[in-house]
Design a protein around this motif. Structure first.
Motif, PDB file in Angstrom:
ATOM      1  N   THR A  10       0.778  -1.295   0.085  1.00 35.77           N
ATOM      2  CA  THR A  10      -0.122   0.064  -0.151  1.00 35.77           C
ATOM      3  C   THR A  10       0.814   1.189   0.101  1.00 35.77           C
ATOM      4  O   THR A  10       0.290   2.237  -0.242  1.00 35.77           O
ATOM      5  CB  THR A  10      -0.859   0.034   1.061  1.00 35.77           C
ATOM      6  N   LEU A  11       2.177   1.114   0.222  1.00 38.93           N
ATOM      7  CA  LEU A  11       3.172   2.303   0.357  1.00 38.93           C
ATOM      8  C   LEU A  11       3.167   2.973  -1.053  1.00 38.93           C
ATOM      9  O   LEU A  11       3.383   2.306  -2.123  1.00 38.93           O
ATOM     10  CB  LEU A  11       4.330   2.085   0.514  1.00 38.93           C
ATOM     11  N   THR A  12       3.329   4.204  -1.157  1.00 33.46           N
ATOM     12  CA  THR A  12       3.401   4.945  -2.411  1.00 33.46           C
ATOM     13  C   THR A  12       4.647   5.506  -2.696  1.00 33.46           C
ATOM     14  O   THR A  12       5.616   5.559  -1.615  1.00 33.46           O
ATOM     15  CB  THR A  12       2.511   6.348  -2.510  1.00 33.46           C
ATOM     16  N   PRO A  13       5.109   5.864  -3.939  1.00 29.16           N
ATOM     17  CA  PRO A  13       6.664   6.384  -3.982  1.00 29.16           C
ATOM     18  C   PRO A  13       6.848   7.416  -3.131  1.00 29.16           C
ATOM     19  O   PRO A  13       8.107   7.940  -2.735  1.00 29.16           O
ATOM     20  CB  PRO A  13       6.322   6.790  -5.724  1.00 29.16           C
ATOM     21  N   LYS A  14       5.613   8.280  -2.930  1.00 27.33           N
ATOM     22  CA  LYS A  14       5.817   9.617  -2.131  1.00 27.33           C
ATOM     23  C   LYS A  14       6.381   9.227  -0.958  1.00 27.33           C
ATOM     24  O   LYS A  14       7.260   9.799  -0.308  1.00 27.33           O
ATOM     25  CB  LYS A  14       4.625  10.265  -1.839  1.00 27.33           C
ATOM     26  N   PHE A  15       6.132   8.078  -0.157  1.00 28.86           N
ATOM     27  CA  PHE A  15       6.566   7.767   1.202  1.00 28.86           C
ATOM     28  C   PHE A  15       7.900   7.340   1.008  1.00 28.86           C
ATOM     29  O   PHE A  15       8.599   7.653   1.907  1.00 28.86           O
ATOM     30  CB  PHE A  15       5.682   6.392   1.609  1.00 28.86           C
ATOM     31  N   TYR A  16       8.309   6.695  -0.069  1.00 33.02           N
ATOM     32  CA  TYR A  16       9.768   6.262   0.056  1.00 33.02           C
ATOM     33  C   TYR A  16      10.577   7.412   0.004  1.00 33.02           C
ATOM     34  O   TYR A  16      11.714   7.521   0.447  1.00 33.02           O
ATOM     35  CB  TYR A  16       9.896   5.186  -1.211  1.00 33.02           C
ATOM     36  N   PHE A  17      10.094   8.432  -1.174  1.00 38.67           N
ATOM     37  CA  PHE A  17      11.028   9.642  -1.297  1.00 38.67           C
ATOM     38  C   PHE A  17      11.281  10.416   0.224  1.00 38.67           C
ATOM     39  O   PHE A  17      12.230  10.912   0.575  1.00 38.67           O
ATOM     40  CB  PHE A  17      10.144  10.256  -2.168  1.00 38.67           C
ATOM     41  N   ALA A  18       9.910  10.437   1.029  1.00 38.16           N
ATOM     42  CA  ALA A  18      10.114  11.245   2.053  1.00 38.16           C
ATOM     43  C   ALA A  18      10.837  10.479   3.195  1.00 38.16           C
ATOM     44  O   ALA A  18      11.705  11.049   3.901  1.00 38.16           O
ATOM     45  CB  ALA A  18       8.628  11.207   2.662  1.00 38.16           C
ATOM     46  N   LEU A  19      10.852   9.273   3.122  1.00 38.34           N
ATOM     47  CA  LEU A  19      11.785   8.565   4.108  1.00 38.34           C
ATOM     48  C   LEU A  19      13.312   8.751   3.745  1.00 38.34           C
ATOM     49  O   LEU A  19      14.104   9.015   4.612  1.00 38.34           O
ATOM     50  CB  LEU A  19      11.348   6.890   3.955  1.00 38.34           C
ATOM     51  N   THR A  20      13.560   8.496   2.591  1.00 41.09           N
ATOM     52  CA  THR A  20      15.096   8.725   2.157  1.00 41.09           C
ATOM     53  C   THR A  20      15.436  10.060   2.364  1.00 41.09           C
ATOM     54  O   THR A  20      16.583  10.516   2.724  1.00 41.09           O
ATOM     55  CB  THR A  20      15.397   8.397   0.536  1.00 41.09           C
ATOM     56  N   HIS A 465      13.263  10.108  -6.508  1.00 40.82           N
ATOM     57  CA  HIS A 465      12.393  11.000  -7.111  1.00 40.82           C
ATOM     58  C   HIS A 465      12.384  10.916  -8.433  1.00 40.82           C
ATOM     59  O   HIS A 465      11.253  11.510  -9.300  1.00 40.82           O
ATOM     60  CB  HIS A 465      12.969  12.452  -6.644  1.00 40.82           C
ATOM     61  N   GLN A 466      13.484  10.603  -9.056  1.00 36.47           N
ATOM     62  CA  GLN A 466      13.564  10.382 -10.647  1.00 36.47           C
ATOM     63  C   GLN A 466      12.836   9.029 -11.196  1.00 36.47           C
ATOM     64  O   GLN A 466      12.232   9.137 -12.238  1.00 36.47           O
ATOM     65  CB  GLN A 466      15.026  10.406 -10.895  1.00 36.47           C
ATOM     66  N   PHE A 467      12.933   7.996 -10.491  1.00 33.74           N
ATOM     67  CA  PHE A 467      12.361   6.987 -10.774  1.00 33.74           C
ATOM     68  C   PHE A 467      11.447   6.293  -9.838  1.00 33.74           C
ATOM     69  O   PHE A 467      12.175   5.088  -9.048  1.00 33.74           O
ATOM     70  CB  PHE A 467      13.749   6.059 -11.280  1.00 33.74           C
ATOM     71  N   PRO A 468      10.361   6.895  -9.404  1.00 35.98           N
ATOM     72  CA  PRO A 468       9.521   6.396  -8.307  1.00 35.98           C
ATOM     73  C   PRO A 468       9.118   4.962  -8.490  1.00 35.98           C
ATOM     74  O   PRO A 468       9.291   4.255  -7.539  1.00 35.98           O
ATOM     75  CB  PRO A 468       8.390   7.429  -8.279  1.00 35.98           C
ATOM     76  N   GLU A 469       8.602   4.409  -9.727  1.00 33.79           N
ATOM     77  CA  GLU A 469       7.986   3.217  -9.851  1.00 33.79           C
ATOM     78  C   GLU A 469       9.148   2.110  -9.363  1.00 33.79           C
ATOM     79  O   GLU A 469       9.000   1.199  -8.963  1.00 33.79           O
ATOM     80  CB  GLU A 469       7.300   2.902 -11.018  1.00 33.79           C
ATOM     81  N   LEU A 470      10.265   2.518 -10.213  1.00 33.87           N
ATOM     82  CA  LEU A 470      11.297   1.447 -10.034  1.00 33.87           C
ATOM     83  C   LEU A 470      11.740   1.396  -8.758  1.00 33.87           C
ATOM     84  O   LEU A 470      12.081   0.013  -8.436  1.00 33.87           O
ATOM     85  CB  LEU A 470      12.483   1.841 -11.085  1.00 33.87           C
ATOM     86  N   MET A 471      11.867   2.244  -8.161  1.00 30.92           N
ATOM     87  CA  MET A 471      12.451   2.291  -6.760  1.00 30.92           C
ATOM     88  C   MET A 471      11.358   1.418  -5.594  1.00 30.92           C
ATOM     89  O   MET A 471      11.774   0.867  -4.703  1.00 30.92           O
ATOM     90  CB  MET A 471      12.648   3.608  -6.254  1.00 30.92           C
ATOM     91  N   VAL A 472      10.297   1.798  -5.779  1.00 27.02           N
ATOM     92  CA  VAL A 472       9.065   1.201  -5.005  1.00 27.02           C
ATOM     93  C   VAL A 472       9.171  -0.454  -5.414  1.00 27.02           C
ATOM     94  O   VAL A 472       9.257  -1.233  -4.442  1.00 27.02           O
ATOM     95  CB  VAL A 472       7.574   1.527  -5.543  1.00 27.02           C
ATOM     96  N   ILE A 473       9.462  -0.996  -6.749  1.00 30.00           N
ATOM     97  CA  ILE A 473       9.355  -2.255  -6.983  1.00 30.00           C
ATOM     98  C   ILE A 473      10.852  -3.066  -6.141  1.00 30.00           C
ATOM     99  O   ILE A 473      10.711  -3.882  -5.651  1.00 30.00           O
ATOM    100  CB  ILE A 473       9.751  -2.469  -8.277  1.00 30.00           C
ATOM    101  N   PHE A 474      11.983  -1.821  -6.269  1.00 28.42           N
ATOM    102  CA  PHE A 474      13.093  -2.549  -5.710  1.00 28.42           C
ATOM    103  C   PHE A 474      12.943  -2.714  -4.082  1.00 28.42           C
ATOM    104  O   PHE A 474      13.436  -3.425  -3.525  1.00 28.42           O
ATOM    105  CB  PHE A 474      14.128  -1.506  -6.124  1.00 28.42           C
ATOM    106  N   ALA A 475      12.209  -1.631  -3.723  1.00 28.01           N
ATOM    107  CA  ALA A 475      12.134  -1.917  -2.151  1.00 28.01           C
ATOM    108  C   ALA A 475      11.165  -2.898  -1.759  1.00 28.01           C
ATOM    109  O   ALA A 475      11.452  -3.632  -0.796  1.00 28.01           O
ATOM    110  CB  ALA A 475      11.603  -0.449  -1.540  1.00 28.01           C
ATOM    111  N   LYS A 476      10.312  -3.060  -2.483  1.00 26.00           N
ATOM    112  CA  LYS A 476       9.497  -4.361  -2.161  1.00 26.00           C
ATOM    113  C   LYS A 476      10.029  -5.536  -2.287  1.00 26.00           C
ATOM    114  O   LYS A 476       9.682  -6.692  -1.786  1.00 26.00           O
ATOM    115  CB  LYS A 476       7.937  -4.259  -2.899  1.00 26.00           C
ATOM    116  N   ALA A 477      10.902  -5.587  -3.424  1.00 24.48           N
ATOM    117  CA  ALA A 477      11.652  -6.829  -3.600  1.00 24.48           C
ATOM    118  C   ALA A 477      12.578  -7.211  -2.632  1.00 24.48           C
ATOM    119  O   ALA A 477      12.709  -8.322  -2.241  1.00 24.48           O
ATOM    120  CB  ALA A 477      12.462  -6.882  -4.964  1.00 24.48           C
TER     121      ALA A 477
END
Length: 477
Positions: A10-20, A465-477
């Motif tokens: 359920t986490l969005t790219p905005k969450f990962y961006f804010a976290l980093t 910030h530049q590749f949000p979908e790719l980084m979400v997939i990487f984090a979930k993996a």
């Protein structure tokens, strides 16, 4: 596991961006604080806390080197009030130009003295060996010009011209002894002639020094010539192996002219006494000259350390000392070494033969590499003679830099280390010599770690910030 999986999905790219971004900001703050703490105190705050508070809880112990005692506290306060600049001093043990420096140049083809160093010597000669009344004596007028000549052969020629005008011209014999004589034996012959002429002129000046200011100036000049000649004769005797004779000449000179302590004749005496292994006499000289009110030198500080090391070095073992701790005598020796190293940090590398020696210059900078070269050139043999002394120095000298406050402007036992020493040493020492510089403290591990952590998290924030979908997939993996 199912709950965690649902949460991550359920986490969005905005969450990962804010976290980093947040982690980058926090690690950046830690890095700035660590850097500030290191610049002010010379240690990492995280390492200090872990060593002081966490390690005892785990059961470890810190075997830190003993801190120097209060024996230099008064000296520290006195020195701070009179913080000196980079003042260049005449080397008390400077070699003979003709008999020693020139020989080195003949053999190696390298010039052992810099123009700056020789120019300082020319200024010294004009200050000590000339006065306003030289115009009254033709030979002194010629010598006044001789000291200003740049070419050695021109100086020697002028000295002979002065002797033709006056066979008792002491300064002419001095110049010939220093520059024309190719052996110490020849130099000694010239100095004996200079002594005979100098004593006669000195007695005449004593009889009429009160008649006018010009006569007083002439007496000062004649005194300088006489002291210089006697000192160099003592050095000739030392170099020719007549050490007891040299010691007597130095002692007599110090008694006859007690006010000329700024010439540091006691350093010549210390070296000769060490050669005789008269350690009780060395200690007596140190007791007089290693005083709070007197300026220090590497010869004073390291000779004091050598005498203290001599009492324990033969039986000293770092493995045994780490198990049972240091005895009182060993602590005194280590403290003396720390004191000497703080005064001049360049000496140990020469004594331990980690750095090659060159001929010492005619002038030295106290606490500089030039002084370290001059000290080690004459005193290395004395350290080698005492069994275990170099081993004790090797085990303890680097610990000094962990105790000196950081940055260098603070100092510990002495006034702060001058930042101009490296520049002055480069002018005093020959170009083929690699000038030693003050050992810099290395950055602690946690400063490197927090800098890397800050950079890594900032890079992650940029990628998110530049590749949000790719980084979400990487984090979930």
């Amino acid at each position: 596991l199912l709950t965690v999986t649902v949460f991550l999905s359920t986490l969005t790219p905005k969450f990962y961006f804010a976290l980093t971004v947040t982690s980058s900001f926090i690690s950046g703050l830690i890095f700035v604080f660590e850097w500030w703490h290191f610049r002010k105190y010379g240690t990492s705050f995280i390492e200090q806390v872990s060593v002081s508070h966490l390690r005892p809880l785990i059961g470890g112990a810190e075997n830190s080197p003993p801190a120097p005692g209060a024996f230099s506290a008064g000296e520290n306060e006195t020195s701070r009030q009179n913080m000196p600049e980079c003042k260049v001093w005449r080397n008390p043990l400077n070699l003979f130009r003709g008999a020693e420096y020139s020989r080195y140049m003949w053999v190696t083809g390298k010039e052992p003295l810099t123009y700056y160093d020789m120019n300082l010597s020319a200024q010294d000669h004009q200050t000590f060996f000339t006065c306003d009344t030289d115009a009254l004596r033709p030979s002194d007028t010629v010598m006044q010009k001789a000291w200003r000549e740049r070419n050695p052969q021109a100086r020697i020629k002028a000295a002979y011209q002065a002797l033709e005008l006056n066979n008792d011209c002491a300064t002419a014999y001095v110049l010939l002894a220093e520059e024309e004589a190719t052996t110490i034996v020849d130099a000694e012959k010239y100095f004996k002639q200079a002594l005979k002429a100098g004593e006669m002129i000195y007695r005449k000046s004593q009889n009429c020094h009160s008649q006018s200011p010009q006569h007083e100036a002439q007496l000062r000049r004649d005194t300088n010539v006489l002291v210089y000649v006697k000192r160099r004769l003592a050095m000739c005797a030392r170099k020719l192996g007549r050490i007891r004779e040299a010691v007597k000449m130095m002692r007599d000179l110090m008694k006859e002219f007690p006010l000329l302590s700024m010439l540091n004749i006691h350093e010549n005496l210390l070296e000769a006494l060490l050669e005789l292994q008269a350690y009780a006499d060395v200690q007596a000289v140190l007791a007089k000259y290693d005083d709070i009110s007197l300026p220090k030198s590497a010869a004073i500080c390291y000779t004091a350390a050598l005498l203290k090391a001599r009492a324990v070095s033969e039986r000293f073992s770092p493995e045994t000392a780490s198990k049972r701790g240091l005895s009182t005598a060993e602590i005194n020796a280590v403290e003396a070494i720390h004191r000497a190293v703080e005064f001049n940090p360049h000496v140990p590398k020469y004594l331990l033969e980690m750095k090659s020696l060159v001929l010492p210059p005619e002038h030295i900078l106290k606490r500089g590499d030039s002084e370290a070269v001059a000290y080690a050139f004459f005193h290395l043999q004395h350290w080698k003679r005492i069994e275990g002394a170099l081993n004790l120095l090797h085990c303890t000298w680097e610990g000094t830099f962990r105790m000196i406050p950081y940055p260098l402007e603070k100092g510990h036992l002495f006034y702060p280390y001058p930042s101009c020493t490296e520049t002055a040493d480069r002018e005093l020492l020959p170009t083929f010599h690699e000038v030693s510089v003050y050992p810099q403290k290395e950055l602690p591990f946690f400063i490197h770690f927090t800098a890397g952590l800050c950079s890594f998290s900032a890079m992650l924030a940029l990628l998110t910030h530049q590749f949000p979908e790719l980084m979400v997939i990487f984090a979930k993996a």
